[in-house]
Design a protein around this motif. Structure first.
Motif, PDB file in Angstrom:
ATOM      1  N   ASP A   1       0.822  -1.214   0.000  1.00 17.90           N
ATOM      2  CA  ASP A   1       0.000   0.000   0.000  1.00 17.90           C
ATOM      3  C   ASP A   1       0.858   1.267   0.000  1.00 17.90           C
ATOM      4  OD1 ASP A   1      -2.350  -1.360  -0.115  1.00 17.90           O
ATOM      5  OD2 ASP A   1      -2.754  -1.295   2.053  1.00 17.90           O
ATOM      6  N   LYS A   2       2.063   1.163   0.543  1.00 12.32           N
ATOM      7  CA  LYS A   2       2.953   2.326   0.591  1.00 12.32           C
ATOM      8  C   LYS A   2       3.404   2.767  -0.801  1.00 12.32           C
ATOM      9  CE  LYS A   2       5.556   0.728   4.301  1.00 12.32           C
ATOM     10  NZ  LYS A   2       6.845   0.699   4.988  1.00 12.32           N
ATOM     11  N   LEU A   3       3.420   1.863  -1.763  1.00 12.99           N
ATOM     12  CA  LEU A   3       3.920   2.174  -3.105  1.00 12.99           C
ATOM     13  C   LEU A   3       2.828   2.578  -4.088  1.00 12.99           C
ATOM     14  CD1 LEU A   3       6.690  -0.558  -3.551  1.00 12.99           C
ATOM     15  CD2 LEU A   3       6.983   1.873  -3.100  1.00 12.99           C
ATOM     16  N   LYS A   4       1.589   2.735  -3.644  1.00 11.62           N
ATOM     17  CA  LYS A   4       0.530   3.165  -4.553  1.00 11.62           C
ATOM     18  C   LYS A   4       0.779   4.622  -4.971  1.00 11.62           C
ATOM     19  CE  LYS A   4      -3.207   0.096  -3.399  1.00 11.62           C
ATOM     20  NZ  LYS A   4      -4.582  -0.064  -2.993  1.00 11.62           N
ATOM     21  N   GLY A   5       0.830   4.842  -6.296  1.00 13.16           N
ATOM     22  CA  GLY A   5       1.090   6.182  -6.825  1.00 13.16           C
ATOM     23  C   GLY A   5       2.545   6.599  -6.733  1.00 13.16           C
ATOM     24  N   LYS A   6       3.391   5.653  -6.355  1.00 12.57           N
ATOM     25  CA  LYS A   6       4.820   5.950  -6.222  1.00 12.57           C
ATOM     26  C   LYS A   6       5.611   5.124  -7.225  1.00 12.57           C
ATOM     27  CE  LYS A   6       4.622   7.461  -1.515  1.00 12.57           C
ATOM     28  NZ  LYS A   6       5.245   7.472  -0.229  1.00 12.57           N
ATOM     29  N   ILE A   7       6.872   5.468  -7.351  1.00 12.82           N
ATOM     30  CA  ILE A   7       7.762   4.770  -8.279  1.00 12.82           C
ATOM     31  C   ILE A   7       8.122   3.408  -7.700  1.00 12.82           C
ATOM     32  CG2 ILE A   7      10.021   4.839  -9.409  1.00 12.82           C
ATOM     33  CD1 ILE A   7       9.773   7.925  -9.351  1.00 12.82           C
ATOM     34  N   VAL A   8       7.877   2.364  -8.506  1.00 10.95           N
ATOM     35  CA  VAL A   8       8.203   1.003  -8.086  1.00 10.95           C
ATOM     36  C   VAL A   8       9.593   0.617  -8.599  1.00 10.95           C
ATOM     37  CG1 VAL A   8       7.522  -1.428  -8.270  1.00 10.95           C
ATOM     38  CG2 VAL A   8       5.777   0.343  -8.042  1.00 10.95           C
ATOM     39  N   ASP A   9       9.899   1.021  -9.848  1.00 10.63           N
ATOM     40  CA  ASP A   9      11.184   0.661 -10.448  1.00 10.63           C
ATOM     41  C   ASP A   9      11.610   1.745 -11.436  1.00 10.63           C
ATOM     42  OD1 ASP A   9      13.434  -0.837 -11.040  1.00 10.63           O
ATOM     43  OD2 ASP A   9      12.402  -2.123 -12.500  1.00 10.63           O
ATOM     44  N   VAL A  10      12.917   1.946 -11.549  1.00  6.23           N
ATOM     45  CA  VAL A  10      13.476   2.883 -12.530  1.00  6.23           C
ATOM     46  C   VAL A  10      14.057   2.038 -13.656  1.00  6.23           C
ATOM     47  CG1 VAL A  10      15.157   4.710 -12.949  1.00  6.23           C
ATOM     48  CG2 VAL A  10      14.008   4.575 -10.741  1.00  6.23           C
ATOM     49  N   ILE A  11      13.469   2.150 -14.856  1.00  9.61           N
ATOM     50  CA  ILE A  11      13.904   1.350 -16.003  1.00  9.61           C
ATOM     51  C   ILE A  11      15.111   1.984 -16.683  1.00  9.61           C
ATOM     52  CG2 ILE A  11      13.184   0.404 -18.242  1.00  9.61           C
ATOM     53  CD1 ILE A  11      11.707  -0.796 -15.818  1.00  9.61           C
ATOM     54  N   GLU A  12      15.078   3.302 -16.851  1.00 14.80           N
ATOM     55  CA  GLU A  12      16.152   4.015 -17.546  1.00 14.80           C
ATOM     56  C   GLU A  12      16.418   5.323 -16.817  1.00 14.80           C
ATOM     57  OE1 GLU A  12      16.720   4.037 -22.162  1.00 14.80           O
ATOM     58  OE2 GLU A  12      15.500   5.768 -21.606  1.00 14.80           O
ATOM     59  N   LYS A  13      17.697   5.622 -16.593  1.00 14.14           N
ATOM     60  CA  LYS A  13      18.073   6.852 -15.897  1.00 14.14           C
ATOM     61  C   LYS A  13      17.752   8.071 -16.759  1.00 14.14           C
ATOM     62  CE  LYS A  13      22.057   4.866 -13.513  1.00 14.14           C
ATOM     63  NZ  LYS A  13      23.521   4.930 -13.408  1.00 14.14           N
ATOM     64  N   GLY A  14      17.506   9.183 -16.084  1.00 15.60           N
ATOM     65  CA  GLY A  14      17.274  10.446 -16.776  1.00 15.60           C
ATOM     66  C   GLY A  14      18.448  11.374 -16.557  1.00 15.60           C
ATOM     67  N   TYR A  15      18.619  12.321 -17.486  1.00 17.08           N
ATOM     68  CA  TYR A  15      19.738  13.255 -17.400  1.00 17.08           C
ATOM     69  C   TYR A  15      19.275  14.663 -17.722  1.00 17.08           C
ATOM     70  CZ  TYR A  15      22.647   9.098 -17.312  1.00 17.08           C
ATOM     71  OH  TYR A  15      23.208   7.905 -16.963  1.00 17.08           O
ATOM     72  N   LYS A  16      19.970  15.622 -17.114  1.00 17.87           N
ATOM     73  CA  LYS A  16      19.676  17.018 -17.408  1.00 17.87           C
ATOM     74  C   LYS A  16      20.974  17.756 -17.697  1.00 17.87           C
ATOM     75  CE  LYS A  16      19.440  18.403 -12.546  1.00 17.87           C
ATOM     76  NZ  LYS A  16      18.630  19.087 -11.531  1.00 17.87           N
ATOM     77  N   LEU A  17      20.831  18.814 -18.483  1.00 21.13           N
ATOM     78  CA  LEU A  17      21.952  19.677 -18.837  1.00 21.13           C
ATOM     79  C   LEU A  17      21.604  21.051 -18.302  1.00 21.13           C
ATOM     80  CD1 LEU A  17      24.625  20.031 -20.327  1.00 21.13           C
ATOM     81  CD2 LEU A  17      23.331  20.494 -22.399  1.00 21.13           C
ATOM     82  N   GLY A  18      22.303  21.465 -17.252  1.00 16.93           N
ATOM     83  CA  GLY A  18      21.932  22.701 -16.573  1.00 16.93           C
ATOM     84  C   GLY A  18      20.605  22.476 -15.873  1.00 16.93           C
ATOM     85  N   ASP A  19      19.623  23.320 -16.166  1.00 17.11           N
ATOM     86  CA  ASP A  19      18.299  23.168 -15.570  1.00 17.11           C
ATOM     87  C   ASP A  19      17.328  22.443 -16.482  1.00 17.11           C
ATOM     88  OD1 ASP A  19      19.149  24.563 -13.348  1.00 17.11           O
ATOM     89  OD2 ASP A  19      18.482  26.502 -14.120  1.00 17.11           O
ATOM     90  N   LYS A  20      17.766  22.110 -17.690  1.00 16.42           N
ATOM     91  CA  LYS A  20      16.886  21.515 -18.692  1.00 16.42           C
ATOM     92  C   LYS A  20      17.068  19.996 -18.722  1.00 16.42           C
ATOM     93  CE  LYS A  20      15.997  21.647 -23.642  1.00 16.42           C
ATOM     94  NZ  LYS A  20      16.501  22.132 -24.922  1.00 16.42           N
ATOM     95  N   ILE A  21      15.967  19.275 -18.597  1.00 15.61           N
ATOM     96  CA  ILE A  21      16.024  17.811 -18.672  1.00 15.61           C
ATOM     97  C   ILE A  21      16.117  17.425 -20.139  1.00 15.61           C
ATOM     98  CG2 ILE A  21      14.792  15.662 -18.234  1.00 15.61           C
ATOM     99  CD1 ILE A  21      13.585  16.967 -15.764  1.00 15.61           C
ATOM    100  N   ILE A  22      17.190  16.703 -20.494  1.00 13.95           N
ATOM    101  CA  ILE A  22      17.359  16.308 -21.895  1.00 13.95           C
ATOM    102  C   ILE A  22      16.902  14.870 -22.127  1.00 13.95           C
ATOM    103  CG2 ILE A  22      19.128  18.004 -22.394  1.00 13.95           C
ATOM    104  CD1 ILE A  22      21.239  15.845 -22.111  1.00 13.95           C
ATOM    105  N   ARG A  23      16.784  14.079 -21.047  1.00 16.91           N
ATOM    106  CA  ARG A  23      16.163  12.760 -21.147  1.00 16.91           C
ATOM    107  C   ARG A  23      15.490  12.461 -19.810  1.00 16.91           C
ATOM    108  NH1 ARG A  23      19.113   7.090 -22.269  1.00 16.91           N
ATOM    109  NH2 ARG A  23      19.249   7.014 -20.013  1.00 16.91           N
ATOM    110  N   PHE A  24      14.180  12.240 -19.885  1.00 18.71           N
ATOM    111  CA  PHE A  24      13.426  11.953 -18.673  1.00 18.71           C
ATOM    112  C   PHE A  24      13.674  10.517 -18.243  1.00 18.71           C
ATOM    113  CE2 PHE A  24      11.185  15.562 -20.374  1.00 18.71           C
ATOM    114  CZ  PHE A  24      10.815  16.272 -19.233  1.00 18.71           C
ATOM    115  N   PRO A  25      13.751  10.272 -16.923  1.00 19.14           N
ATOM    116  CA  PRO A  25      13.891   8.887 -16.463  1.00 19.14           C
ATOM    117  C   PRO A  25      12.601   8.122 -16.753  1.00 19.14           C
ATOM    118  CG  PRO A  25      13.839  10.426 -14.609  1.00 19.14           C
ATOM    119  CD  PRO A  25      13.798  11.236 -15.841  1.00 19.14           C
TER     120      PRO A  25
END
Length: 180
Positions: free
Chosen positions: A150-174
């Motif tokens: 129940d604690k994980l409802k609406g929350k992230i269960v697993d990260v499939i691919e990492k995300g990266y940002k350049l400065g303040d701009k996200i260039i690839r979302f996780p």
């Protein structure tokens, strides 16, 4: 009034009668040469101040645009290197399963050198972990699964691919899996 009378009135009266665009007659005082020069000088000063302020705004805007351009100039190169970094992460995970300590140490050193080089160019990893609340502004949900608890409802269960940002701009979302 005739034209003759109007011209005579102009000569007699220190005021000048002019017509505006609507055809209305306006009475304008005739200025002395000194007053006229002062008025012209004030107009030119105003124009100069406005032009100077406009130029200062232009300089600030172009300087800001130039800084933004330098921050993101290498964005394409970094975006093309992100899949290489992902492959390197997967390879490192598999190599760690082997018993060859020298191979593991060498690959870890190369991996760290690549990561530190990309970080020095401004690339940062977007921090999301399993158990964090899902925020669509910082992560992309690729699927939903029944939450293991129940604690994980609406929350992230697993990260499939990492995300990266350049400065303040996200260039690839996780890419993440969220619990239902």
């Amino acid at each position: 009034m005739t034209t003759e009378n109007t011209e005579n009135e102009k000569e007699l009266d220190p005021n000048i009668i002019e017509e505006n665009a609507n055809g209305e007659q306006l009475i304008v005082e005739e200025l002395s040469p000194e007053e006229q020069l002062q008025q012209d000088l004030d107009k030119e000063k105003d124009k100069h101040i406005r032009l100077f302020a406009e130029f200062e705004n232009y300089k600030k805007r172009t300087a800001k645009e130039r800084i933004d351009l330098f921050k993101t100039a290498n964005q394409e190169v970094l975006q093309s290197l992100i899949p290489v970094l992902d492959d390197f992460d997967r390879a490192l995970a598999e190599i760690k399963k082997s018993e060859d300590e020298a191979l593991i140490k060498g690959v870890e050193l190369i991996h760290e050198k690549l990561k530190s080089t990309l970080v020095s160019k401004g690339l940062e990893e977007v921090e999301v972990r399993a158990g964090d609340a899902f925020n669509a502004d910082y992560a992309e949900a690729i699927t939903q699964i029944p939450a293991p608890s129940d604690k994980l409802k609406g929350k992230i269960v697993d990260v499939i691919e990492k995300g990266y940002k350049l400065g303040d701009k996200i260039i690839r979302f996780p890419k993440v899996v969220i619990g239902q």
